[in-house]
Design an enzyme around this catalytic site. Structure first.
Site, mmCIF file in Angstrom:
data_model
loop_
_atom_site.group_PDB
_atom_site.id
_atom_site.type_symbol
_atom_site.label_atom_id
_atom_site.label_comp_id
_atom_site.label_asym_id
_atom_site.label_seq_id
_atom_site.Cartn_x
_atom_site.Cartn_y
_atom_site.Cartn_z
ATOM 1 C CE1 TYR A 1 3.962 5.384 -16.617
ATOM 2 C CE2 TYR A 1 1.974 5.835 -17.874
ATOM 3 C CZ TYR A 1 2.586 5.319 -16.755
ATOM 4 O OH TYR A 1 1.836 4.726 -15.766
ATOM 5 N N PRO B 1 6.993 1.779 -9.368
ATOM 6 C CG PRO B 1 7.158 3.997 -8.668
ATOM 7 C CD PRO B 1 7.885 2.701 -8.662
ATOM 8 C CE LYS C 1 -1.005 -3.223 -13.550
ATOM 9 N NZ LYS C 1 -1.874 -2.038 -13.533
HETATM 10 C C1 LIG Z 1 7.080 6.502 -1.370
HETATM 11 C C2 LIG Z 1 6.123 5.565 -2.093
HETATM 12 C C3 LIG Z 1 5.523 5.971 -3.289
HETATM 13 C C4 LIG Z 1 4.667 5.113 -3.959
HETATM 14 N N1 LIG Z 1 4.093 5.516 -5.145
HETATM 15 C C5 LIG Z 1 3.297 4.669 -5.806
HETATM 16 C C6 LIG Z 1 2.720 5.026 -7.024
HETATM 17 O O1 LIG Z 1 2.906 6.125 -7.526
HETATM 18 N N2 LIG Z 1 1.925 4.115 -7.648
HETATM 19 C C7 LIG Z 1 1.674 2.862 -7.110
HETATM 20 O O2 LIG Z 1 0.927 2.060 -7.690
HETATM 21 N N3 LIG Z 1 2.210 2.512 -5.954
HETATM 22 C C8 LIG Z 1 3.006 3.377 -5.301
HETATM 23 N N4 LIG Z 1 3.537 2.990 -4.137
HETATM 24 C C9 LIG Z 1 3.183 1.676 -3.646
HETATM 25 C C10 LIG Z 1 1.830 1.696 -2.925
HETATM 26 O O3 LIG Z 1 1.701 2.863 -2.194
HETATM 27 C C11 LIG Z 1 1.793 0.464 -2.068
HETATM 28 O O4 LIG Z 1 1.834 -0.659 -2.919
HETATM 29 C C12 LIG Z 1 0.569 0.387 -1.150
HETATM 30 O O5 LIG Z 1 0.655 1.369 -0.164
HETATM 31 C C13 LIG Z 1 0.481 -0.996 -0.527
HETATM 32 O O6 LIG Z 1 -0.431 -0.999 0.513
HETATM 33 P P1 LIG Z 1 -0.195 -1.891 1.798
HETATM 34 O O7 LIG Z 1 -1.411 -1.672 2.634
HETATM 35 O O8 LIG Z 1 0.196 -3.246 1.377
HETATM 36 O O9 LIG Z 1 1.105 -1.295 2.503
HETATM 37 P P2 LIG Z 1 1.331 0.123 3.210
HETATM 38 O O10 LIG Z 1 0.576 1.188 2.511
HETATM 39 O O11 LIG Z 1 2.792 0.269 3.368
HETATM 40 O O12 LIG Z 1 0.660 -0.055 4.627
HETATM 41 C C14 LIG Z 1 1.253 -0.822 5.646
HETATM 42 C C15 LIG Z 1 0.804 -0.282 7.008
HETATM 43 O O13 LIG Z 1 1.358 -1.094 8.022
HETATM 44 C C16 LIG Z 1 1.841 -0.249 9.057
HETATM 45 N N5 LIG Z 1 2.891 -0.967 9.797
HETATM 46 C C17 LIG Z 1 4.176 -1.192 9.397
HETATM 47 N N6 LIG Z 1 4.839 -1.873 10.342
HETATM 48 C C18 LIG Z 1 3.961 -2.089 11.351
HETATM 49 C C19 LIG Z 1 4.060 -2.729 12.614
HETATM 50 N N7 LIG Z 1 5.208 -3.285 13.028
HETATM 51 N N8 LIG Z 1 2.973 -2.761 13.402
HETATM 52 C C20 LIG Z 1 1.799 -2.209 12.991
HETATM 53 N N9 LIG Z 1 1.651 -1.566 11.811
HETATM 54 C C21 LIG Z 1 2.715 -1.518 11.004
HETATM 55 C C22 LIG Z 1 2.354 0.969 8.331
HETATM 56 O O14 LIG Z 1 2.440 2.110 9.183
HETATM 57 C C23 LIG Z 1 1.303 1.135 7.251
HETATM 58 O O15 LIG Z 1 0.244 1.962 7.635
HETATM 59 C C24 LIG Z 1 4.398 3.821 -3.446
HETATM 60 C C25 LIG Z 1 4.996 3.432 -2.244
HETATM 61 C C26 LIG Z 1 5.859 4.275 -1.575
HETATM 62 C C27 LIG Z 1 6.521 3.808 -0.289
#
Ligand SMILES: Cc1cc2nc3c(=O)[nH]c(=O)nc-3n(C[C@H](O)[C@H](O)[C@H](O)COP(=O)(O)OP(=O)(O)OC[C@H]3O[C@@H](n4cnc5c(N)ncnc54)[C@H](O)[C@@H]3O)c2cc1C
Length: 389
Positions: free
Chosen positions: A200, A292, A296
């Site tokens: 970092y 990020p 976390k």
């Molecule tokens: C561009 C990006 C980069 C990231 N980089 C990092 C990183 O380097 N380090 C880190 O710790 N975290 C990172 N994060 C955060 C991490 O990826 C998320 O915290 C993690 O994906 C959370 O998981 P989740 O299942 O809660 O949400 P998500 O992974 O967002 O999954 C949600 C799911 O719900 C689906 N969905 C949405 N709306 C609907 C609907 N209306 N109907 C049905 N399905 C739906 C979506 O398609 C998706 O598949 C990043 C996030 C992003 C966006």
């Protein structure tokens, strides 16, 4: 269709919850807006806490992570031309694992498929209904045909832009938000990592991070302006800018190559309270977002799901609502600490446009104190490896 728990979203939170519930005999159906290929193609997080790895194991999806994940016992902080290691293992007794979100998702999808559980991908117009009654349901449209799932509970695991949080009466929810005045430009390349552990870097030109997805695949980031667009950043410009923000030893061992993915992510802290609304629960990014910097986001999704799966198990096995009643408070207590840590990591490492030279000097003083004080290093290490569940 009828199930016990209808899960909206097949990201890490939804898939992990589905597996953990299945393992304790609670049937569930997942509705996902996108196709499996689209979900697997999203390059996001890559650093797992020990607790997250243990949950993958509990979900029957941890074998490959144990085989292929890279265990890190420390992280490096670069500032003022030097580099300093924080020994996570020695200070906090725990390690972190490099294992990409795409791999986590693939392993959970495979486990779900092997268990024969129902997942409805490419479900359009998904909507939760009647979650403030004893008969919640979720409607959706698949291939032009309307469907409905009756259930006992709805788990809103549909990310920051999902429909679950958006369906809640605004009077019942309170949100907290901070948007940072910069973003992260990230590239993925088939090149070996600069160093065995993450670097970092706090630099006068802005933050940089050297991380990885495997021994042959690197992920690098530089702080960029919110107005920047990836088209303005051909690979050569990215590598030159990264080199300017690293110490000489890191520059000497940096191997560059063509990017296989390049994207800009804005940085945001966001929390929605509470995380339970009658018979609907929010988990993961649907309820909170962290920048990020502290790695976390994915780990918080896993800890939410841990609390929620235990609470639902208690409800079905012991006929007790105590767990589901306590879910929001328990999950939020850990969420807020990770929000604080992610904000703090962000605030000491990035260049803040409005804070000027005095802000930059205060950051250097804090970093110097951090690496020289065992108490300060320990506080960072304890938070970085993840607070206990
Ligand atoms: C561009 C990006 C980069 C990231 N980089 C990092 C990183 O380097 N380090 C880190 O710790 N975290 C990172 N994060 C955060 C991490 O990826 C998320 O915290 C993690 O994906 C959370 O998981 P989740 O299942 O809660 O949400 P998500 O992974 O967002 O999954 C949600 C799911 O719900 C689906 N969905 C949405 N709306 C609907 C609907 N209306 N109907 C049905 N399905 C739906 C979506 O398609 C998706 O598949 C990043 C996030 C992003 C966006």
């Amino acid at each position: 269709m009828r199930t016990k728990v209808a899960i909206i979203g097949a990201g890490p939170a939804g898939l992990l919850l589905g597996q953990l519930l299945h393992r304790c005999g609670i049937d569930n159906v997942i509705l996902e807006r996108q196709s499996p290929e689209y979900v697997l193609g999203r390059i996001r997080a890559g650093l797992l806490e020990e607790g997250t790895v243990a949950l993958l194991g509990e979900a029957g999806a941890g074998a490959r992570a144990h085989r292929e994940g890279l265990v890190h016992e420390g992280v490096e902080l670069a500032f003022g031309g030097g580099r300093h290691r924080i020994d996570l293992k020695a200070l906090a007794g725990k390690t972190m694992m490099i294992y990409g979100q795409t791999e986590v998702t693939l392993d959970l999808m495979n486990a779900r498929k092997a268990a024969g559980l129902i997942s409805i991908y490419e479900a359009a117009d998904v909507r939760p209904h009647d979650f403030d009654t004893d008969h919640p349901r979720v409607s959706y449209v698949k291939d032009g045909v309307a469907g409905e799932i009756d259930c006992d509970f709805i788990a809103g695991c549909d990310g920051f832009h999902g429909v679950s949080r958006a369906s809640i009466n605004p009077a019942a929810i309170r949100t907290f938000e901070r948007v940072y005045p910069f973003g992260w430009l990230g590239i993925l390349s088939e090149t070996p990592p600069v160093s065995h552990e993450l670097i970092y870097s706090n630099h006068a030109r802005g933050f940089a991070l050297c991380t990885m997805r495997s021994k042959s695949r690197s992920r690098h980031y530089v702080q960029c302006s919110l107005d920047d667009h990836v088209d303005q950043w051909p690979d050569e410009r990215f590598w030159e800018e990264l080199k300017r923000r690293l110490d000489q030893k890191a520059v000497d061992s940096l191997i560059t190559g063509p990017s296989i993915e390049k994207s800009i992510a804005p940085l945001r802290s966001f929390v929605a309270e509470p995380m339970r609304f009658g018979r609907m629960f929010l988990a993961g990014d649907a309820a909170h977002i962290v920048p990020p910097t502290g790695a976390k986001g994915l780990n918080l999704a896993a800890s939410d799901v841990h609390y929620l799966s235990r609470a639902l198990q208690e409800y079905y096995d012991e006929k007790s609502s105590a767990g589901i009643d306590a879910y929001s408070e328990k999950a939020l207590a850990r969420v807020w600490k990770a929000v604080r840590f992610s904000w703090w990591m962000t605030s000491i490492l990035h260049k803040f446009p409005d804070e000027g030279d005095i802000g930059a000097r205060i950051q250097l003083a804090e970093l110097d104190y951090l690496v020289r004080s065992r108490a300060a290093s320990t506080a960072m290490a304890e938070n970085y490896v993840g607070l206990p569940y």
